[in-house]
Design an enzyme around this catalytic site. Structure first.
Site, PDB file in Angstrom:
ATOM      1  N   ALA A 151       6.172  -5.704  -9.776  1.00 33.48           N
ATOM      2  CA  ALA A 151       5.426  -5.113 -10.885  1.00 33.48           C
ATOM      3  C   ALA A 151       5.165  -3.639 -10.625  1.00 33.48           C
ATOM      4  CB  ALA A 151       4.101  -5.862 -11.074  1.00 33.48           C
ATOM      5  N   ASP A 190      -2.717 -10.249   2.369  1.00 38.75           N
ATOM      6  CA  ASP A 190      -1.878  -9.046   2.383  1.00 38.75           C
ATOM      7  C   ASP A 190      -2.765  -7.823   2.645  1.00 38.75           C
ATOM      8  OD1 ASP A 190       0.457  -7.630   2.242  1.00 38.75           O
ATOM      9  OD2 ASP A 190       0.560  -7.566   0.058  1.00 38.75           O
TER      10      ASP A 190
END
Length: 513
Positions: free
Chosen positions: A137, A288
């Protein structure tokens, strides 16, 4: 024929990808590993035939050249040093998720299709140039119609189809590789790809990512120094995510943080506590945690973004993990070994005593260090280094936690080089272990189990009535005699066999005569 076509397509993709991997030396490890099945080694040799091989493999660059799905696979494999090796995992951890942005016309079309409305009715202003473009994205800054600054994350056009094709080939390759057994079967490549499919399915559904952010925001109310941005649900859909815009300084820019008046030591402590609350208390953690996803806000809080990869650990696994870490620190290797067998991390045919000895070999060098120098990453690395000798199936959820802990430690240490991870975590962990493993928790769990069992009694009675209904007005049926049933014969088959037998006998008679 469809199956054959599918296999040919998968092989063609693998050879094409293998060619690109070979040009960056990324197939050398597969060829040189004595545990690689001959068929896989042969495919690697075909892929690199005639290619100029560099002296040092660059796995990250090779995967970037292959495309977005390969980039994400590389990021997932960077959490699996047991599968790809330490050198490859270290190289993959440097994988940059930066790609040229998609045309704004395609981004506009995605947003308008998602909400069935023109872009101008959703946002009063929208920056066409993205502030970041990754493999899945890209993110644009915008202002909503009611005047709020937001970040708008939009999936790349066609990315779902591209990932679907790639994952099908990964699954095909993993299934064939696992058939060879041995070390490859122990590493469970099919499970790795299945886990990768789950990760990418979450990342490719931005509404699920928004839900993850919302859940984490609720959980982190208990840590006022850690902030998760608010989701704009009216402007969020499967392919578009809109969330609160945050102005802050990335945690890897220590000089800028100091210049802005931030206390880096305090930021490091907040980061450690926040991660412990996510992983240990809630069992739901941001997986993450690199520098690019963490910011220091002007008021001294830490803010996190990008919730596509989240990890979950159930309560039992969290208790086991806490006991394992505590046992390694205190040197109670026998108890650590017993926990591994209780958790079925080690096959039962191995010896608890031998496993305890192996743990001692991994743990004693760490215990010999001052507490300040004990690294969480090194401790967990030592713990997982003995998995091969004891046929331990890999535990993807624990490996994701391991990677997250190492990343968290790296960011915290960059903020405060003198941070003592254990001293920072000790009050937090001590209280949690006492509450989870102490006598109060034990008896509370037993009471909860008894209450749950009592609640099920009416349901069990209903099920008994269903399977054993009360007798009706009719008398019991008499017993039926046992009768031998003559099975239907396949007379046509017998006739065909007889004809064939007669033909063969006649042929033999002619030959021998």
């Amino acid at each position: 024929m469809a199956h054959l076509t599918s296999s040919v397509t998968h092989l063609w993709r693998l050879l094409k990808w293998g060619r690109r991997l070979a040009r960056h030396g990324a197939l050398r490890g597969i060829e040189e590993d004595p545990l690689t099945p001959p068929q896989v080694r042969r495919l690697a040799r075909i892929a690199r035939f005639g290619a100029k091989i560099p002296p040092v493999p660059d796995y990250a660059k090779a995967l970037q050249e292959i495309g977005p799905a390969a980039i994400k696979l590389g990021q997932a494999l960077s959490t699996r040093p047991d599968l790809v090796g330490e050198r490859a995992a270290e190289n993959l951890s440097l994988l940059q998720d930066d790609l040229p942005p998609a045309p704004f016309s395609a981004i506009r079309r995605t947003i308008e299709t998602s909400f069935g409305a023109p872009l101008e009715t959703l946002f009063s202003s929208f920056q066409e140039e993205p502030i970041g473009a990754a493999s899945i994205a890209q993110v644009h800054r915008a202002v909503t119609a009611d005047g709020r600054d937001v970040a708008v994350k939009v999936l790349r056009p066609g990315i779902e189809e591209e990932f679907a094709r790639a994952i099908e080939t990964y699954e095909w390759a993993a299934a064939h590789a696992e058939r060879y057994g041995g070390e490859i079967e122990r590493l469970r490549p099919r499970m790795v790809v299945a886990q990768f499919r789950v990760w990418t399915a979450r990342e490719l559904d931005l509404q699920r990512e928004a839900a993850s952010a919302s859940e984490l925001r609720e959980n982190m109310v208990a840590e006022p120094g850690y902030y998760v941005p608010e989701i704009d649900w009216r402007r969020t859909a499967r392919r578009v995510l809109t969330l609160e815009w945050l102005d802050g300084i990335k945690l890897n820019d220590r000089d800028a943080l100091i210049a802005a008046g931030h206390d880096c030591d305090a930021l490091a402590a907040i980061l450690v506590r926040a991660f412990l609350r996510q992983a240990v208390v809630d069992g739901f953690f941001h997986a993450d945690l690199h520098h690019g996803n963490l910011f220091a806000l002007a008021d001294g809080r830490i803010a996190a973004i990008d919730f596509g990869i989240m990890g979950r650990i159930d309560r039992r696994a969290r208790v086991w993990l806490a006991e394992i870490l505590y046992g390694l620190i205190t040197g109670d290797y026998r108890r650590v070994a017993e926990i591994h067998f209780e958790a079925q991390y080690v096959p039962a045919h191995h010896s608890v005593e031998e496993f305890a000895t192996a743990l001692r070999a991994a743990g004693e060098p760490i215990r010999g260090l001052p507490v300040k120098d004990i690294s969480v990453g090194r401790m967990l690395e030592s713990l997982f280094s003995i998995t091969r000798d004891f046929d331990m199936p890999t535990q993807p959820h624990l490996l994701l936690l391991q990677k997250s802990m190492v990343m968290n430690e790296g960011v915290a240490t960059a903020l405060d080089p003198d941070i003592n991870m254990w001293e920072t975590a000790e009050p937090f962990l001590k209280e949690w272990i006492r509450s989870e493993l102490g006598p109060e928790a034990y008896y509370a769990d037993r009471i909860i189990d008894l209450v749950r069992a009592a609640k099920r009694i009416p349901e069990l009675i209903e099920r008994l009535d269903e399977y054993y209904p009360p007798r009706g007005a009719a008398p019991p049926a008499p017993p039926l005699p046992d009768i031998a049933i003559i099975e239907q014969r396949n007379w046509a088959g017998y006739a065909a066999a007889a004809v064939l037998g007669a033909a063969v006998a006649a042929l033999l008679a002619i030959v021998l005569g």
